[in-house]
Design an enzyme around this catalytic site. Structure first.
Site, PDB file in Angstrom:
ATOM      1  N   SER A  37       0.863  -1.187   0.000  1.00 44.57           N
ATOM      2  CA  SER A  37       0.000   0.000   0.000  1.00 44.57           C
ATOM      3  C   SER A  37       0.894   1.230   0.000  1.00 44.57           C
ATOM      4  CB  SER A  37      -0.850  -0.011   1.281  1.00 44.57           C
ATOM      5  OG  SER A  37      -1.531   1.199   1.461  1.00 44.57           O
ATOM      6  N   TYR A  88      -2.091  -1.164  10.611  1.00 38.90           N
ATOM      7  CA  TYR A  88      -2.233  -1.439   9.179  1.00 38.90           C
ATOM      8  C   TYR A  88      -0.938  -1.095   8.436  1.00 38.90           C
ATOM      9  CZ  TYR A  88      -4.017  -1.356   4.387  1.00 38.90           C
ATOM     10  OH  TYR A  88      -4.196  -1.589   3.044  1.00 38.90           O
TER      11      TYR A  88
HETATM   12  P1  NDP Z   1     -11.877  -5.511  -0.522  1.00 42.08           P
HETATM   13  O1  NDP Z   1     -12.379  -5.393   0.888  1.00 42.08           O
HETATM   14  O2  NDP Z   1     -12.830  -5.192  -1.617  1.00 42.08           O
HETATM   15  O3  NDP Z   1     -11.294  -6.962  -0.769  1.00 42.08           O
HETATM   16  C1  NDP Z   1     -10.566  -7.653   0.210  1.00 42.08           C
HETATM   17  C2  NDP Z   1     -10.577  -9.121  -0.131  1.00 42.08           C
HETATM   18  O4  NDP Z   1      -9.830  -9.808   0.885  1.00 42.08           O
HETATM   19  C3  NDP Z   1     -11.969  -9.730  -0.173  1.00 42.08           C
HETATM   20  O5  NDP Z   1     -12.078 -10.551  -1.293  1.00 42.08           O
HETATM   21  C4  NDP Z   1     -12.031 -10.563   1.096  1.00 42.08           C
HETATM   22  O6  NDP Z   1     -12.804 -11.742   0.862  1.00 42.08           O
HETATM   23  C5  NDP Z   1     -10.570 -10.932   1.266  1.00 42.08           C
HETATM   24  N1  NDP Z   1     -10.271 -11.363   2.616  1.00 42.08           N
HETATM   25  C6  NDP Z   1     -10.375 -10.682   3.768  1.00 42.08           C
HETATM   26  N2  NDP Z   1     -10.044 -11.469   4.812  1.00 42.08           N
HETATM   27  C7  NDP Z   1      -9.734 -12.681   4.276  1.00 42.08           C
HETATM   28  C8  NDP Z   1      -9.329 -13.916   4.831  1.00 42.08           C
HETATM   29  N3  NDP Z   1      -9.178 -14.106   6.150  1.00 42.08           N
HETATM   30  N4  NDP Z   1      -9.106 -14.950   3.991  1.00 42.08           N
HETATM   31  C9  NDP Z   1      -9.278 -14.807   2.655  1.00 42.08           C
HETATM   32  N5  NDP Z   1      -9.649 -13.652   2.081  1.00 42.08           N
HETATM   33  C10 NDP Z   1      -9.881 -12.612   2.896  1.00 42.08           C
HETATM   34  O7  NDP Z   1     -10.593  -4.587  -0.552  1.00 42.08           O
HETATM   35  P2  NDP Z   1      -9.448  -4.287  -1.652  1.00 42.08           P
HETATM   36  O8  NDP Z   1      -9.737  -4.919  -2.945  1.00 42.08           O
HETATM   37  O9  NDP Z   1      -9.209  -2.834  -1.593  1.00 42.08           O
HETATM   38  O10 NDP Z   1      -8.210  -4.987  -0.943  1.00 42.08           O
HETATM   39  C11 NDP Z   1      -7.254  -5.763  -1.637  1.00 42.08           C
HETATM   40  C12 NDP Z   1      -5.882  -5.472  -1.078  1.00 42.08           C
HETATM   41  O11 NDP Z   1      -5.485  -4.151  -1.442  1.00 42.08           O
HETATM   42  C13 NDP Z   1      -5.751  -5.533   0.446  1.00 42.08           C
HETATM   43  O12 NDP Z   1      -4.553  -6.217   0.769  1.00 42.08           O
HETATM   44  C14 NDP Z   1      -5.669  -4.076   0.854  1.00 42.08           C
HETATM   45  O13 NDP Z   1      -4.991  -3.912   2.080  1.00 42.08           O
HETATM   46  C15 NDP Z   1      -4.914  -3.501  -0.331  1.00 42.08           C
HETATM   47  N6  NDP Z   1      -5.020  -2.043  -0.512  1.00 42.08           N
HETATM   48  C16 NDP Z   1      -6.222  -1.470  -0.823  1.00 42.08           C
HETATM   49  C17 NDP Z   1      -6.309  -0.103  -1.040  1.00 42.08           C
HETATM   50  C18 NDP Z   1      -7.606   0.568  -1.391  1.00 42.08           C
HETATM   51  O14 NDP Z   1      -7.646   1.813  -1.432  1.00 42.08           O
HETATM   52  N7  NDP Z   1      -8.679  -0.141  -1.667  1.00 42.08           N
HETATM   53  C19 NDP Z   1      -5.118   0.753  -0.952  1.00 42.08           C
HETATM   54  C20 NDP Z   1      -3.909   0.036  -0.637  1.00 42.08           C
HETATM   55  C21 NDP Z   1      -3.875  -1.301  -0.450  1.00 42.08           C
HETATM   56  P3  NDP Z   1     -13.741 -12.496   1.915  1.00 42.08           P
HETATM   57  O15 NDP Z   1     -14.309 -11.451   2.836  1.00 42.08           O
HETATM   58  O16 NDP Z   1     -14.775 -13.144   1.031  1.00 42.08           O
HETATM   59  O17 NDP Z   1     -12.868 -13.501   2.584  1.00 42.08           O
END
Ligand code: NDP
Length: 248
Positions: free
Chosen positions: A143, A156
Site C-alpha cells: 500500500s 495497518y
Molecule cells: P476488498 O475489501 O474489496 O477486498 C478484500 C478481499 O480480501 C476480499 O475478497 C475478502 O474476501 C478478502 N479477505 C479478507 N479477509 C480474508 C481472509 N481471512 N481470507 C481470505 N480472504 C480474505 O478490498 P481491496 O480490494 O481494496 O483490498 C485488496 C488489497 O489491497 C488488500 O490487501 C488491501 O490492504 C490492499 N489495498 C487497498 C487499497 C484501497 O484503497 N482499496 C489501498 C492500498 C492497499 P472475503 O471477505 O470473502 O474472505
C-alpha cells in the site's frame, strides 16, 4: 497485451471483491486460468460462472488465508485442475483503521493474521511448487501505507511495511529457481476495504475521502497484467500507484 499471460495459471487470494475480483476478471479475459480464493464462496462461484460464460477458465476454492492449510488447498486445487501454478497474487487484506488507544486488539490481530501471515502462507504454499517447476511469480499487495505511516494506521501500516520487507527478502532468496517477486502498493482504490472500519466517526470520514478520489479496481488488474506480461528474464519488483489527485 496478452503475451506471457494467456495460458498462465494464476492463484488469487481475496478474489471475492475489489481488486482481487477485478484482477481475476481482467486476467481471465486475457486468457489466464484463474484460481479464486476467499471466504465468501458464493461470491467466488458467481464470478467463476461469469468468467466461464465469457469463455474463460476459473475455479473457486473457499479460503481463509489466516489458515495455512486453506491456502495450501487453494494452490493444490489449482495445480490439480490446471497442471501447474505460474503466479500467486497475495491480495487478501483488511484495513480496520483506529487509534492505538482504542485498544481494538482483535482488529490488530486480524490485520496481522490476514495481511502478514496470509501473505506468508501464500508464499509457503507456492514455494515448493515453484522450486520443482524452476519458475514462478509471487505478487504481494502492500500500500502507499507500506511506504508511509499515518495516525490511526499504525497497525495497518506496520503490516504493509512488513509485506514490502518480506517481499524483498524473498526476492533475494529465490534467484536459484527463477522466481520473480513483485510488490504492488496502491493508493486509494474504489473497493469494499473501508467498510470494515469500526472506529466511531473515522469510517465515514475515510469513506468520504476515498470515494472522492479513488480509481477503479480494474487499475490493479492493469498493474498485475503489466508485471506478469514481462519477458521471463524481467522482474518488476515494485509498483506504487495513486489517483493523480491523491496528496498523501
Ligand atoms: P476488498 O475489501 O474489496 O477486498 C478484500 C478481499 O480480501 C476480499 O475478497 C475478502 O474476501 C478478502 N479477505 C479478507 N479477509 C480474508 C481472509 N481471512 N481470507 C481470505 N480472504 C480474505 O478490498 P481491496 O480490494 O481494496 O483490498 C485488496 C488489497 O489491497 C488488500 O490487501 C488491501 O490492504 C490492499 N489495498 C487497498 C487499497 C484501497 O484503497 N482499496 C489501498 C492500498 C492497499 P472475503 O471477505 O470473502 O474472505
Amino acid at each position: 497485451m496478452t503475451d506471457n499471460i494467456s495460458g498462465k495459471v494464476i492463484v488469487i487470494t481475496g478474489a471475492s471483491s475489489g481488486m482481487g475480483e477485478a484482477t481475476a476478471r481482467g486476467l481471465a479475459a486475457k486468457g489466464a486460468k484463474v484460481a479464486l480464493g476467499a471466504r465468501r464462496l458464493d461470491r467466488l462461484e458467481a464470478i467463476v460462472k461469469e468468467i466461464e460464460a465469457a469463455g474463460g477458465e476459473a475455479i473457486a476454492v473457499a479460503t481463509d488465508v489466516a489458515k495455512l492449510e486453506d491456502v495450501q488447498k487453494l494452490v493444490e486445487t489449482a495445480r490439480q485442475k490446471f497442471g501447474r501454478v505460474d503466479v500467486i497474487f497475495n491480495n487478501a487484506g483488511l484495513m480496520p483503521l483506529s487509534p492505538l488507544d482504542s485498544l481494538k486488539i482483535d482488529e490488530w490481530n486480524q490485520m496481522i493474521d490476514v495481511n502478514v501471515k496470509g501473505t506468508l502462507y501464500g508464499i509457503a504454499a507456492v514455494l515448493p511448487v515453484f522450486q520443482e517447476q524452476k519458475s514462478g511469480h509471487v505478487i504481494n499487495v502492500s500500500s502507499v501505507y507500506g511506504h508511509k505511516t499515518v495516525a490511526t494506521g499504525a497497525v495497518y501500516c506496520a503490516t504493509k511495511h512488513a509485506v514490502r520487507s518480506l517481499s524483498e527478502g524473498l526476492r533475494q532468496e529465490v534467484k536459484d529457481y527463477n522466481v520473480r517477486v513483485t510488490v504492488i502498493s496502491p493508493g486509494a482504490v474504489d473497493t469494499e476495504l473501508t467498510s470494515h472500519i469500526t472506529e466511531e466517526g473515522l469510517g465515514d470520514e475515510v469513506r468520504g475521502f476515498v470515494k472522492q478520489i479513488a480509481v477503479p479496481a480494474s487499475t490493479m488488474a492493469d498493474m498485475v497484467a503489466f508485471a506478469v506480461s514481462q519477458p521471463a528474464n524481467v522482474d518488476v519488483n515494485e509498483i506504487l500507484f495513486r489517483p493523480t489527485v491523491q496528496p498523501v
